[in-house]
Every structure is written in C-alpha cells, then in structure tokens.
Design a protein around this motif. Structure first.
Motif, short mmCIF file in Angstrom:
data_model
loop_
_atom_site.label_atom_id
_atom_site.label_comp_id
_atom_site.label_asym_id
_atom_site.label_seq_id
_atom_site.Cartn_x
_atom_site.Cartn_y
_atom_site.Cartn_z
N GLU A 69 161.64 17.61 91.94
CA GLU A 69 160.88 17.85 90.72
C GLU A 69 161.82 18.24 89.59
O GLU A 69 163.01 18.43 89.79
CB GLU A 69 159.89 19.00 90.95
N LEU A 70 161.23 18.36 88.41
CA LEU A 70 161.94 18.89 87.23
C LEU A 70 163.22 18.14 86.92
O LEU A 70 164.28 18.72 86.73
CB LEU A 70 162.23 20.37 87.42
N ILE A 95 154.19 15.07 85.84
CA ILE A 95 153.09 16.02 85.86
C ILE A 95 153.04 16.59 84.46
O ILE A 95 153.98 17.25 84.01
CB ILE A 95 153.35 17.14 86.88
N GLU A 96 151.96 16.29 83.75
CA GLU A 96 151.93 16.66 82.34
C GLU A 96 151.08 17.89 82.08
O GLU A 96 150.16 18.20 82.84
CB GLU A 96 151.40 15.48 81.52
N TYR A 142 162.93 12.64 75.10
CA TYR A 142 162.61 11.21 75.08
C TYR A 142 161.10 10.97 75.18
O TYR A 142 160.63 10.13 75.95
CB TYR A 142 163.33 10.50 76.23
N ASN A 143 160.39 11.81 74.44
CA ASN A 143 158.93 11.70 74.38
C ASN A 143 158.21 11.95 75.70
O ASN A 143 157.05 11.58 75.85
CB ASN A 143 158.51 10.35 73.80
N TYR A 144 158.89 12.55 76.67
CA TYR A 144 158.18 13.01 77.86
C TYR A 144 157.58 14.36 77.53
O TYR A 144 158.19 15.40 77.72
CB TYR A 144 159.14 13.14 79.06
N THR A 154 155.79 20.21 77.96
CA THR A 154 156.83 19.44 78.62
C THR A 154 156.29 18.87 79.92
O THR A 154 155.41 19.44 80.55
CB THR A 154 158.05 20.32 78.92
N SER A 155 156.83 17.73 80.29
CA SER A 155 156.39 17.09 81.53
C SER A 155 157.33 17.48 82.65
O SER A 155 158.53 17.55 82.46
CB SER A 155 156.40 15.58 81.38
#
Lengths: 551, 428, 328
Positions: A261-262, A282-283, A336-338, A520-521
């Motif tokens: 993750e992350l 995961i948003e 990057y737009n995540y 943040t995602s």
C-alpha cells in the motif's frame, strides 16, 4: 595458489548452500509487504491500522460491514450472527448466532464469548482500545458495562442486549471482534495485556496464525473449519515486514511480494510499465491540511485562556492564506492528480452527504493580497514582510519528518506565502514531538493529515468544548456547528442527516479553520494474478479470504 | 622549469573566471553597494530596516571579491599558504572555502527559486528552458526608497518571481502570443509581455547540473549547501573544542576529584555508541540546524579532551609553567600563552578529522530523517532526497554524493598531511 | 607482579561500574526531559480521554520525579527493565531476540574485517610502494570516505535491482523452515552478503590503515633492523616480532571500532530491513517506548563497556608477554 583458492572457498560455499534452498511453489500464497510489525494479535489492543487489519482476519464480529459504493455508506451483513432484530424503540437488540463456529482449539463459540468480550472491552483494568466507548450500555462509574443489566442470554446462540434509557445505540458501536472466554478467563483481567495468548492466539476467523517471526514475517494459514472456507481461494497469507519503502517497492516489482500500500506517486510511472503489477487506489480516506491555530498558544499555555491567534484569529486571514497556496500545482505535479482538492473534512466518498455546492478557494495570490490589505496587513517598514500593529506576519510551519509529500508541499507553501509577503520558517519535527505540541496546542501552524473514520465522526475533531474533542487541535469553536454535531449524534432519517451535514460543511467552509489541502489516494500495487480483491475505503486486505489466484 | 600550480594560481583563475561570466552581476552589486551606502548616509533608520542577511551577504562578498587581487599581490610572495602547491585535497578545500564565501557571486540564482513546476521538475543536467518576460503590472516606483527596493529585488533574487513564465516555445500568431509548456498551449496578450525589437523578449536559462524534484537548480543548491555543511562542520567542531579544551584544561590542572569526574564522563560518552546517542537526542528533542550542530559537537569532544588533558599533565610540571605560575600569571593566561601553543598542532589534526566525521554524520542523519531538514540545502538532505529518485534522476544523488566524498577525502588527506608534519617518524 | 595485576583489574572493574551507573542516570535524565508521551501513539479520533488518563497512570508517569529515579535505578540493578509498552513483553526478552542477530551480524563482519585487512596490509607492506600498495591505499581512503548508506543503496541498486543476484532485504526466505540445515545456513548467508559488505568496508579501511602504519613503524624499529641484519627469515621476523608489536595499538582501536560497528549496524539494518538492535532502537525511540529505549541503550553501552574492559585486559596480557619476551 592454494591460499588463493582458500579465499574463494567461502564464496563457493555460499553459492552452493543457497542453491540447496530451492524455492518450492506455493500457488495459493499471497505475500503482503508492510512497513512495521504488529505488536499484538489481540483485538483488544489493536491500536494501529495494520493491527486492526490483521486481527480482523483472525477474529470475526457478529456482523460484517461492507462499503456500498453507490450510496457511500456502510452496510451490515451477517457474520457470526445470522441475523439480528432491533426492538421498536431501539432499547434493545437481539442477535441470533451461527451454531457452526468453532474456536481454533475446537471449542464452539457461543453467546458467553460475546458477553465476555464486551465485558472485557469495557473493563478499566484491561486498557482496551475501546475503553470509554460504551456510553449506550448500562455501566458503572468507571464506564465498565454492567453485565447483569445489559445482557440477557437466552440460549447458547441467542443474546439480547439492553441499552440505557435515552441512549441512541448504533449497530457499529455494539459489534466488535469476539474473543474466546475459555482462554482469557484464565487470566487475571489486568494481565490480559501481557498474556501469552496474545501471541499464540486462539481464533475464530477464516485464518489462523501459523507462525510469527518478529520483525520479519507473520504467516497466516487458512482455517479449513471456518464457514468462510473455500478451497478455490488463497490458502496462505504472509505479511512481510519491510521497513524501507524503496525495498518494499523493489520486492513488488520483482514479484517477491504481491501487494503493498501507500505507493508514492513518484513511482507510478515506473510501475505502470510492468505487466505483473496492477495499480488500484483507495480514495478519500485521508486528507492533508495546513492547520492555523485559531487561538493564541501563549495565552493558552498560561492557564488555558482562549484568545484569537494574533495571525490566524480571523477567518478572513485564513481564507486569504488558502487563496495564496497553490494546492493545485502540488496535486498536479507531485500527486499526479491522484487525489482531489479538499474543501471540508467530509470526504467525497460519502456520496449522500457531500455538499457539492461548496466552491473551492482557488489559487489567487492577487485576491489573497487584497484580503490581507483589507484586514490591515501591509508592509509598513519595507522589509518585504507584511505587518500590522507592529506584528510581522512571520511564523514557523511544523511538518512531521519522513513524509516526502509534506516536505514537498511545505517547500511550495513557503514560496507561495513569500509571494504575498508572509515569511515562514519550515521546521521538521519528529512525530512524537509533533504530537506533544499538538496536544499542548503550542504551535502556530503545522501540516499533517487526518485518516478519517467510517462512518463520519465530527465531534472529536470540531466540537467547541476542548475536553470532548481531544483532537480539535486548531481549537475551532463555533456554537452553530456544535448544535449541528449534537443533533447528528441522535438517530434520525437520512434526509434530516443530509441537511445537517450540508449545513455543517457550509459553516466549516465559511470559517476555514484550517486550509484543507487535498484528499490523497492510497495507491495499492497488487500482483495482476490476484482475483476478486475488493479494495475499497475499508482497506486493501479486508475480506481477503475471498481472494483467489489466477493460474 | 615545469609549471607547478599553486594555490594563488587557483585564486587568480577563480577571480578571472567569475569576472568573465558574472560581469553584469558584479557591476550591479557594486552599484547596489553604492546606493545602499548613499541611503545609509541619507536615512539611517530606513537603511537599518532594509538590512537583512541577503543584503549583508551580497555586499560582503562583493567587498571580499574586490580585495582578492590585492591580497594576491601583497602576500603572494610571503604567505606559505598561497604558495602551497595545488593537489586534489587542497583544490577541493579551497574551492569549498570560495563557495562558502562567494556563494552569491558564483551563482546568480536563489537556491530556493522555483517556478512553473511542470517545466522545471527533474530536468537533466545542461537542459535549458526559455523565459518569457512579462511586462510589470506594478506602478512605476516614485520614491527613492521604492526605487532602491526594486533595484535590490532585481539583483538579490527572491525565491519567487511573478514577472516571468518558463516555457518551451514561444510563437507569435497575429495579435496573440502562443507559448507552450510541455504539451499544453496557452495564449497571452501582446501587451502583457515585454517586447524587444518587435518580438517578445525571451531569454534562456540553463541548469548546468539539472534540477531537483522541486525544479530547483542543483548547482546553486550545491554551492549554498557548501555553506550549510561547512557551518555544521565548523559549528560542531567549535562546540567540541570548547568542551574538550575547558574540561581537559580543568581536569589536567586541578587533577584529583575533578579529574576523576571528567574522566568518568569521557568514559560515559565513549561507552555509548555515539550514533545511538545522537539519534536518541535528535529524535527525542527534535532536529533543527542548531540542535544538529550542538549534538554533533557534544558527541565528539572526548578525543580533544584526552589530548588536552595529557598535554596539560605533561606540561604543567615543567619549569616554565611553574615559573609562570609563580610570577603570578592567571590560569587563563597560562592556558592561552603557554599551553595552547604547545598543543596547537595535535589539536588541529584532531579537529580536521573531527570535522570530516561531523560532515559524514550530518549526511547519515539526513538519511535517517534526522538531519537539518529541508529548509536548508544541505548536502545530506540532497543525498537523501536524491536517493528516492535514484532511478529517475541519477544527477540528484550523484553530484552531492561526489562532492561529499571528495570533501571527506580531502579533509582526511589534509589531516594526514598535518599529522605527518608533526610526527615525522611515520614519514617515508 | 600478580598482585599488581589484580589491583589494576579491580580498579578497572570499579571504574567500569561507575561508568555504568553514570550511563543509567544519564539515560534517566534524558528520558525524563524528552518531549513526547507514550500515550500519543494511540492518537485517533476513537481514543477516549478516559483511557489516556488510565494509561498514563499505568506507565507510572504521575509519580514524583525522585521516586521514579530511585525505582528506576533499583529495578535496573535487580535486572528488571520493565515491560515494553509496544511489545507487551519483558524488555529483556525483546532485546535478546534482536540482540542475538546484531551480535552474530557484527561478529561475522568483525572477523571479516580483521582477516581482509590483515591480508591486505601485510601484502601491501611487503610490496611497499608498488602498484598494489598504492591502489589499495587510495582505495581504502575512498571506501572510508563513502558513507554506509550511499554504499548500501548502490549495492542494492546494482546487485539486487539490476543484476538480481541477492535479495534486497530481510535475513531469510519465506520458506526458510522447510530447508535443510545446509540450506538454512546458505539462505542466511545469501541474505547477509550485501549487508556484510556494507557494514565491513569502512572497518576494513580503518584497520588496514592502522595496521599498515603500525607495520611500517615497527619495521623501522632498530631491533627489527638488527634481526634483519642477522639474517633472520623475513617470515619469521614478521610473525614473531613485527605482528605482536603491531597488534597492540590495534586492540584499543578495536574497542573504538566496536562503537562504529554498532552504529554502522544501525544504518545497515535499516537499509536492508534486518531484525537487529539498531532497528529496534530506532523504532522504540520513535514510538516513545521508554523501557525499550532504555533497554537498548543500556545493552549497547554494556557491550562497549565490557569489550573495552576485555581489550584492556588483553593489552595488559600482551604487555607482560612483551616484557618477558624482551627479557629472554
């Protein structure tokens, strides 16, 4: 010559010996890379997110919560309980348990275990993570549940729980992982914290603990006796502890681990080129913020007095600061737009309750300057920094160490604010020291993130009474908002709740107690051969007994 | 005769090179200095208000820069230092010193400058971008003061600039100007940009060593980073020196109980694995620039203490010290006049090694996330962030890494040379 | 002679004990002064204020400071370091789990450092001034100046990411238990190859330099020149006369080296994700697990105190032998 070959011998030996340990194939094994080891397998003490995720695989609860994507809400499904029934007036609930659940030592799970679990969770000598959260039950002065008044055991598989008059109980506050009575009853209650049984647990879940190699691996095997068992699915789950992020990533790309993750947005490009790794997100579980202390930290320190902060006391100033920060550039160039820009603490994943009419404070340094000038902040002494009544607009922005995103953002913020004549000094604090300063409210400004609870929880964060809102670190106070939050703790219809949440978002947006940066995602990299992974807001590995591996 | 480069040659070379490549900046700085001087005479209060670190820094370095040829001319023949031959280590150390003093002249950029991330993020060495200059929105300055401030900003650059746009390409299309940033095209009015000879005024900007993840110029940061690294090194060594010298002197002179206490304290510090100590303190109490300097200083005084103590013990029973004592000289005088000159050389050697240890330790701490932080461009911090981009941007870790290794090598080499001078026994 | 030795020994033991006591007090002061509260790691919106008060009381953080100090010192001398907040286990057993790894790791590295540096320095002193000597001398300087984390990151990048020869982290494979004994040992070494290179290189450079300088100095001593002039075999001179002389100063360096080794082990363990003391120390500090922090620091301090003690004993022993040797 001989001596030279002696020199080579150890090298040859290593190569020889390492080839002895040839790898055996484990088609249904999944390896998950995590940064830190768990400290316990007992759900009573599973404080961290990782501990929570692991213990949930070992210990089931009466009900199972899943995320409904369309409604943006939690949905309860049967788990240890086949079904349940609320009394008309919500004063009690009756659970009907499954009769085929065995503990891993082959003793059946009954209502006794459920009663025991709730008793222990609320026992003050145990120090469980949920101590103090059983207000809806009949309790004594120390918040310990009164077993006689609260529980009515009708049979081994039928249990009625009675609530205090006037309480507003919700299912999620009642349903917690069930622990075995026959194991923990042997201990004195205050010794449960250090009990051997926390490390060699007797469990009821779809997985059992096979082996724990401290700071190296946690191996979970499938529990074939569980009602959740499906031979088609994965049968072994290994958590490999790899503290260094880069090493974790390397192992993911090499296929040594199947999930992590992350993942940093900086590494996405590289991962996208790999066939064997797919990326999921995961948003909306976490937002970054820049906090402006609403109150004066010095006055607060000298006796708890509440006076507006010299710099950030006025909401206009805080709004100007938000205007001055180019959040979008950070979102585009680092994330990057995540993720998406945040306006309030209510996450966009709560689709029913999110107020989409709220308009972001856009990046507009011109407007920021205008507001600040109107508020009386001008550079009267020509030192390049605006001031008012002899106070220069200068402060320290504290950021926690070890977070590249926050380090990145702080550099941008520093520059952004300098452009409107505000001088900031970025100071990195180690997490422990930062926490200390958070609780003593002694910082002017800091940057951090909140991992938001599901379902929505507001009172702990935003309530005016600083005693009931321990994590209201900016000391936000607004009577109107308080009223809404009080109203929201009661059970009511969805429409009414929706109205209240909308109103709350408007108030928060108008007051801008802090600059909400962005949601943040959590970017999760998984091996592409994994199937049926329900990665969602509840986490990456929940319900992972349902996963299977494509052959 | 073969030409053997000496240190003064390097200084001369440096001076001439800078004059060639930075001639405009130098003139501007001299003008700024003159203007500030005038302001200082006419309005003392305002001049004091305007005085900040950057201004002092710039004016000081231009002053020193002008002095260089005078020093060379006067001392070239006499000074042993200037005549010392140039090798790898002295070259590195002199360059470092020059970077330390003349940072604002060597580079005309602000180490924190960033703009249009899209254009500048992680650029390879030697890449360049175009700068489109916007016509200024502000009113023309009226008072002399405003003029001075404007002038100052033109020369001592702030970390932001709203009057430029960094672009890939600029085209003129009828009455509009079209510029591109990566693959995005944007338009702008003719009236908004500065025009030169009928076309938009565009200049070029080259990043010699590339840029980092914030789009900041690595060359500039390395130059300013030399300041931080040297500052940490020197600061920590000074702290160590103060502690070691005073403790050593007291322990050596007083002896007895005090000596025992200080010696035990030394043992204590030697018994603690030093990095555990440093990590413990920095992690528990927070890591700022000052904290790093003090902690590194605290962790390195033991060697100095031992040297000072043993020298004092050896010297104190010698005739001249006893005589000095009888003549009524105070202890302080005995320390400065009699003892210090004797222990000067071994101290210097120890200090040089300590210095390189400190620089190394600072970068290791940055790696653990406990360094001086990202508010200053320290080499350790640059290596740490470069490490995260090792695959994408090799230049981010390579240049600071190389400079760090070169510095450590040179400092060690310098120390060894000094050591050889005083311990000729080891000399081949 | 013997009595003198005993007296020196006793003196040395007492001074070690005083150092230990100072270390303990110093740790206490440090921990008490430090900001950060162990209960803060439970920070979450779902953490009740009641629990915070309770946990604080359980950690005995609400007693007066002198009582805490007396308890602290008394407990340590009783050998009771308390219970780790995080591990919920006695500190000593936690420390032992991790210490065994670091001890093994550091001693392997130490042996390798000694062997390689001996080999290199003897070889280069024998061929003093030729290419081998020059190259190794320069190389050792560069290796010494290269920070461990730069080297470690580089090794991982080259041997693990690009060439895929060695694993990038951990100390054993997932299927470790199913291997034969030979396979287990092999697996262990396979995992430890890169970490050991990282940890050992700086030490090799230091030992090499000291040994080489010492050897050079010893060779210049008059008695060696005498022996040489008397036509003794070079090998005999080296083994019987030069080496014993050159080793003595090395022993005190070895004591200091140990501190460097433990420190290096900390960084190496973090880069390669190894289950050792260094990582335990770091994580316990960051999580404010005070009993464990004290346990780690005390253990590390003890190791250094004991090994310095042993080094001193060895030196005394060697001294005697040297005196004897000279008398004969």
């Amino acid at each position: 010559m001989i001596r030279k070959s002696l020199f080579l011998l150890p090298i040859l030996l290593i190569i020889f010996l390492s080839s002895c340990g040839t790898k055996t194939e484990h088609p249904n094994r999944v390896v998950i890379g995590i940064p830190a080891d768990v400290n316990t397998f007992n759900p009573l003490f599973a404080f961290s997110v990782d501990e929570g995720q692991v213990t949930e695989l070992l210990y089931l609860s009466l009900a199972d919560f899943r995320w409904n994507e369309n409604l943006g809400e939690l949905e309860a499904h049967p788990m240890l309980a086949n079904s349940w029934e609320w009394a008309e007036d919500s004063s009690s609930i009756t659970f009907y348990l499954r009769d085929d659940v065995m503990w891993s030592d082959s003793i059946p799970l009954t209502t006794e275990d459920v009663v025991f679990s709730l008793d222990v969770y609320s026992d003050p000598v145990v120090n469980s993570r949920l101590y103090g959260f059983f207000e809806d039950f009949y309790t004594d002065e120390e918040n310990h549940i009164d077993v006689k008044k609260s529980f009515l055991v009708k049979s081994d598989y039928e249990l009625q729980i009675n609530f205090k008059p006037g309480a507003t109980p919700k299912l999620i506050d009642v349903v917690h992982p069930v622990i075995p009575k026959h194991i923990f009853d042997k201990y004195d209650r205050k010794d449960i914290e250090t009990a051997e049984a926390n490390f060699n647990p007797v469990t009821n879940g779809p997985f059992v603990l096979k082996k724990w190699d401290r700071n190296q691996t946690i191996t979970l095997g499938i529990n074939e006796n569980s009602f959740l068992y499906n031979p088609e699915n994965i049968n072994e789950l290994i958590f490999k502890i790899i503290p260094d992020y880069k090493s974790r990533l390397t192992q993911l790309t090499k296929g040594e681990i199947d999930l992590m993750e992350l993942i940093s947005t900086e590494d996405i490009e590289e991962l996208k080129n790999l066939d064997k790794v797919t990326l999921r997100t995961i948003e909306g579980r976490e937002y970054d913020y820049v906090a402006w202390n609403n109150i004066d930290p010095n006055v607060y320190k000298d006796g708890g007095g509440i006076t507006p902060n010299k710099l950030f006391g006025k909401k206009e100033v805080r709004i100007a600061l938000t205007h001055a920060i180019n959040r979008k550039e950070i979102l585009e160039e680092y994330l990057y737009n995540y993720g998406e820009l945040a306006a309030t603490p209510i996450s966009p994943i709560f689709k029913t309750y999110i107020n989409s009419d709220i308009e972001q404070y856009n990046y507009d340094p011109e407007k920021a300057r205008e507001i600040l000038t109107k508020e009386g902040w001008r550079d009267t002494n020509n030192n390049g920094v605006i001031d008012k009544n002899g106070v220069e607009f200068e402060f320290t922005l504290n950021i926690p160490g070890g977070s590249p995103l926050r380090t990145y953002a702080s550099a941008i913020i520093k520059n952004n604010l300098k452009a409107v004549g505000i001088n900031i000094n970025v100071e990195t604090l180690e997490m422990g020291s930062l926490m200390d300063k958070l609780y003593s409210k002694s910082m002017d400004a800091w940057m951090a993130a909140w991992y938001i609870p599901i379902p929505i929880e507001l009172k702990a964060f935003w309530y005016s009474d600083l005693q009931t809102s321990p994590v209201n670190f900016v000391s936000y106070q607004n009577k109107k908002a308080d009223k809404i939050m009080d109203e929201l703790t009661k059970n009511s219809t969805i429409d009414k709740k929706k109205k209240l949440y909308f109103e709350f978002q408007e108030i928060i947006h108008e007051d801008e107690p802090m600059t909400f940066m962005y949601w943040t995602s959590n970017i999760v990299g998984i091996n592409e051969s994994l199937r049926n992974t329900g990665i969602g807001p509840l986490g990456a590995i929940t319900h992972c007994w349902e996963w299977s591996v494509k052959n | 005769m073969k030409f053997k480069p000496q240190i003064w040659h390097l200084l001369l070379f440096f001076w001439i090179t800078i004059i060639i490549i930075r001639v405009e900046l130098l003139i501007d700085l001299v003008v700024l200095w003159a203007k500030y001087f005038l302001l200082f005479i006419s309005d003392f209060n305002i001049a004091m208000q305007l005085l900040d670190f950057n201004l002092i820094d710039s004016i000081l370095s231009i002053k020193l820069f002008i002095i260089i040829p005078i020093i060379l001319f006067l001392f070239r023949k006499k000074s042993l230092w200037l005549k010392a031959s140039l090798n790898f280590s002295s070259l590195t150390l002199v360059m470092l010193l020059l970077a330390f003093i003349f940072a604002p002249i060597i580079t005309d950029e602000n180490p924190e400058f960033q703009k249009d991330l899209k254009m500048t993020k992680l650029l390879t060495p030697l890449s360049s971008v175009k700068i489109l200059h916007l016509s200024k929105k502000e009113n023309t300055p009226t008072s002399a003061l405003e003029k001075f401030i404007n002038y100052k900003h033109k020369i001592i650059k702030p970390s932001y600039n709203e009057n430029i746009i960094l672009v890939n390409n600029v085209e003129v299309k009828s009455d509009r100007i079209v510029y591109s940033q990566k693959n995005i095209q944007k338009e702008i009015n003719f009236s908004d940009v500065q025009i030169k000879d009928g076309i938009p005024f565009v200049t070029n900007k080259i990043f010699i060593l590339g840029t980092d993840e914030f789009g900041r110029d690595i060359f500039t940061r390395l130059i300013y980073g030399a300041r931080i690294s040297l500052l940490v090194g020197i600061g920590a060594v000074v702290v160590s020196l103060l502690i070691g010298l005073s403790f050593g002197f007291i322990a050596g002179f007083k002896g007895g109980f005090i000596d025992i206490i200080f010696s035990r304290l030394t043992d204590l510090f030697l018994a603690f694995p030093i990095i555990y100590f440093i990590v413990l303190i920095l992690a528990l109490f927070g890591n700022s620039l000052l904290a790093v300097i003090i902690v590194l200083g605290l962790s390195g005084w033991m060697g100095l203490f031992k040297i000072v103590k043993s020298e004092v013990l050896a010297e104190k029973n010698k005739d001249y010290i006893i005589t000095a004592g009888m003549l009524g000289q105070t202890n302080r005088k005995i320390l400065t006049k009699e003892i210090l000159p004797v222990i000067f050389v071994p101290l210097v050697v120890n200090i040089v090694f300590q210095f390189s240890n400190v620089i190394l330790a600072e970068s290791a701490l940055s790696y653990l996330g406990l360094g001086t932080g990202n508010s200053y461009p320290s080499w350790g911090a640059m290596i740490e962030s470069g490490q995260r981009y090792i695959i994408k941007a090799w230049w981010m870790i390579s240049f600071p890494g190389l400079i760090l290794v070169a510095t450590l090598l040179s400092a060690n080499d310098f120390g060894r040379r000094l050591n050889k001078v005083i311990n000729p026994g080891i000399r081949k | 002679m013997n009595k003198e030795f005993l007296k020196a020994l006793l003196k040395r033991i007492i001074s070690s004990l005083i150092t230990l006591f100072l270390l303990i007090s110093f740790l206490f002061v440090l921990i008490r002064l430090s900001p950060g509260d162990p209960t803060h790691k439970f920070l979450s919106a779902k953490f009740s204020p009641e629990l915070k008060i309770k946990v604080t009381a359980d950690f005995k953080l609400d007693q007066p400071i002198y009582e805490q100090y007396i308890n602290f010192v008394a407990n340590i001398f009783k050998g009771d370091l308390g219970i780790s907040y995080n591990y919920r286990m006695p500190v000593l057993s936690v420390v032992w789990q991790f210490l065994s790894f670091t001890l093994l790791f550091a001693s392997i590295s130490f042996v390798i450092q000694i062997i390689i540096s001996f080999y290199l320095s003897i070889k280069s002193i024998r061929k003093k001034g030729n290419t081998f000597d020059k190259v190794v001398s320069k190389l050792s300087l560069i290796v010494y100046a290269t920070p461990a984390f730069v080297l470690g990151v580089f090794l991982i990048y080259l041997f693990s990411v690009q060439l895929n020869l060695f694993p990038s982290s951990g100390s054993k494979s997932l299927d470790f238990d199913s291997f034969s004994i030979a396979g287990k040992i092999g697996d262990y070494f396979w995992h430890l190859t890169l970490p050991i290179i990282t940890l050992s290189s700086a030490g090799i450079a230091i030992f090499y330099k000291y040994l080489r300088d010492n050897l050079e100095e010893t060779y210049q001593q008059p008695f060696i020149l005498n022996l040489r002039a008397s036509g003794y075999d070079e090998k005999v001179i080296l083994i019987k006369h030069v080496l014993p002389n050159a080793i003595r100063p090395l022993i005190s360096v070895a004591g200091i080296e140990l501190g460097i080794l433990l420190g290096g082990a900390l960084i190496t363990e973090i880069i390669f994700g190894l289950p050792g003391m260094g990582r335990l120390m770091m994580s316990s500090i960051f999580e404010r697990d005070y009993p464990l922090v004290i346990g780690c620091a005390l253990t590390a301090g003890l190791i250094i105190i004991i090994s310095n003690f042993i080094a001193d004993l060895l030196k005394m022993k060697l001294d005697k032998r040297m005196i004897k040797g000279l008398m004969n």
